[in-house]
Design an enzyme around this catalytic site. Structure first.
Site, short mmCIF file in Angstrom:
data_model
loop_
_atom_site.label_atom_id
_atom_site.label_comp_id
_atom_site.label_asym_id
_atom_site.label_seq_id
_atom_site.Cartn_x
_atom_site.Cartn_y
_atom_site.Cartn_z
N ASN A 1 17.67 8.64 1.58
CA ASN A 1 18.25 8.52 2.92
C ASN A 1 19.67 7.99 2.75
O ASN A 1 19.86 6.80 2.45
CB ASN A 1 17.40 7.55 3.75
CG ASN A 1 18.01 7.23 5.10
OD1 ASN A 1 18.94 7.91 5.53
ND2 ASN A 1 17.49 6.21 5.76
N LYS B 1 21.85 7.64 5.00
CA LYS B 1 22.31 6.93 6.21
C LYS B 1 23.73 7.39 6.56
O LYS B 1 24.05 8.55 6.38
CB LYS B 1 22.22 5.42 6.01
CG LYS B 1 20.87 4.96 5.48
CD LYS B 1 20.72 3.48 5.54
CE LYS B 1 19.41 3.08 4.87
NZ LYS B 1 19.07 1.69 5.09
N HIS C 1 13.19 5.71 12.03
CA HIS C 1 13.66 4.71 11.06
C HIS C 1 13.95 3.41 11.83
O HIS C 1 14.40 3.44 12.97
CB HIS C 1 14.92 5.22 10.37
CG HIS C 1 15.34 4.38 9.21
ND1 HIS C 1 15.98 3.17 9.37
CD2 HIS C 1 15.19 4.55 7.87
CE1 HIS C 1 16.20 2.65 8.17
NE2 HIS C 1 15.73 3.47 7.25
N GLU D 1 16.28 1.44 11.71
CA GLU D 1 17.67 1.32 12.21
C GLU D 1 17.85 2.12 13.49
O GLU D 1 18.63 1.74 14.36
CB GLU D 1 18.65 1.75 11.10
CG GLU D 1 18.70 0.70 9.99
CD GLU D 1 19.06 1.22 8.62
OE1 GLU D 1 19.54 2.37 8.50
OE2 GLU D 1 18.83 0.48 7.64
N GLU E 1 8.06 1.18 5.82
CA GLU E 1 9.30 0.48 5.48
C GLU E 1 9.33 -0.86 6.19
O GLU E 1 9.73 -0.93 7.36
CB GLU E 1 10.50 1.32 5.91
CG GLU E 1 10.60 2.67 5.25
CD GLU E 1 12.03 3.16 5.15
OE1 GLU E 1 12.45 3.53 4.06
OE2 GLU E 1 12.74 3.14 6.18
N GLY F 1 17.37 -2.69 2.46
CA GLY F 1 18.73 -3.07 2.10
C GLY F 1 18.90 -4.53 1.74
O GLY F 1 20.02 -5.03 1.66
N SER G 1 14.28 -1.29 -0.47
CA SER G 1 14.78 -1.84 -1.73
C SER G 1 14.07 -1.29 -2.96
O SER G 1 13.85 -2.01 -3.94
CB SER G 1 14.71 -3.38 -1.70
OG SER G 1 15.57 -3.87 -0.69
C1 PEP Z 1 15.87 3.03 4.04
O1 PEP Z 1 16.74 2.76 4.82
O2 PEP Z 1 15.12 3.98 4.29
C2 PEP Z 1 15.75 2.22 2.84
C3 PEP Z 1 14.59 2.15 2.29
O3 PEP Z 1 16.87 1.56 2.39
P1 PEP Z 1 17.03 0.73 1.02
O4 PEP Z 1 16.36 1.53 -0.07
O5 PEP Z 1 18.50 0.61 0.81
O6 PEP Z 1 16.35 -0.58 1.23
#
Ligand code: PEP
Length: 250
Positions: free
Chosen positions: A9, A11, A95, A97, A165, A171, A210
């Site tokens: 992703n 983003k 997601h 976000e 998630e 992040g 992460s």
């Molecule tokens: C995501 O936003 O889907 C995600 C898992 O981000 P990150 O791997 O940077 O934590």
């Protein structure tokens, strides 16, 4: 058995110059044995370009959101049909976000999933608890509610992927323990079968939050984890390749 998927992703990251990462990714994963499905979800601006660049590599491309309607007066939005037209085969929906930045609720995510299916896209539906919800011991309650509200009837392995998630792990460099991931994934598997029938046992369940080259193997070894949804570590092939390799070896 659910199929394995390594999904990136990007983003709101990536300009045309970054498409070179797809060349590096394609070259590096070409020889990986038992290669899982590999998917990159770039910003909308790069989608058709990435689709063309990835042609013949086996790397799929997807969107990061879609509108429930197929067309109309919705300034700034993108229809699922437009994603498909641009070469997408998947779309990330719900997601955290999007849920926080755009106040998306479960009903809207479900409507978007139906739109994705209408356009013959695979819907990657995200769920996850906040840190306060985990601390309050409400993780499974929250995940159960999000699954019930965000995953429409008709979900099956061919059209749906679920990404767990935890919001506090995205992040941040922090991850749940493998036991915590296993608990949530087993719970999701059970809830999906209860709601959508026995075939739903093969809906791929991704962990996201992460995932890095250094922890991927440990996470992918967890029961009921069929792959990863990867943010930051998907932006550079040098980081994403070892994650794909770890999934292939799991
Ligand atoms: C995501 O936003 O889907 C995600 C898992 O981000 P990150 O791997 O940077 O934590």
């Amino acid at each position: 058995m659910a199929r394995k998927i390594a999904a990136g992703n990007w983003k709101m990251n990536g300009l045309k110059a970054d498409l070179a990462e797809i060349d590096s990714l394609a070259a590096a994963i070409a020889d990986i044995e038992s290669r899982p499905e590999v998917l990159i979800c770039p910003p909308f601006t790069l989608l058709p370009l990435m689709h063309e660049r990835a042609a013949g590599t086996g790397i799929a491309v997807g969107g990061q959101d879609c509108h429930p309607e197929p067309s109309g007066a919705h300034t700034g939005d993108i229809a699922a049909e437009m994603l498909a037209d641009a070469g997408a085969s998947h779309v990330i929906l719900g997601h955290s976000e999007r849920r926080s930045d755009h106040a998306e609720d479960d009903a809207l995510v479900a409507a978007k999933a139906r739109a994705a299916w209408r356009a013959e896209l695979v819907a990657i539906i995200c769920v996850g608890e906040s840190e306060a919800e985990r601390d309050a011991g409400r993780t499974l309650e929250v995940i159960g509610r999000q699954l019930a509200g965000s995953v429409p009837q008709g979900a099956r392995p061919e059209n749906t992927v679920i990404a767990y998630e935890p919001v506090w792990a995205i992040g941040t460099g922090r991850t749940p323990t493998t036991a915590e991931i296993a608990e949530v994934h087993a719970f999701m598997r059970e809830r999906l079968v209860a709601a959508h029938g026995a075939a739903a046992a093969d809906i791929p369940l991704l962990y996201g939050g992460s995932v890095k080259p250094g922890n991927a193997a440990e996470i992918f070894a967890v029961a009921d984890v069929d792959g990863g949804l990867v943010g930051g570590a998907s932006l550079r092939a040098a980081d994403f390749v070892p994650i794909v390799a770890a999934l292939a070896a799991s």
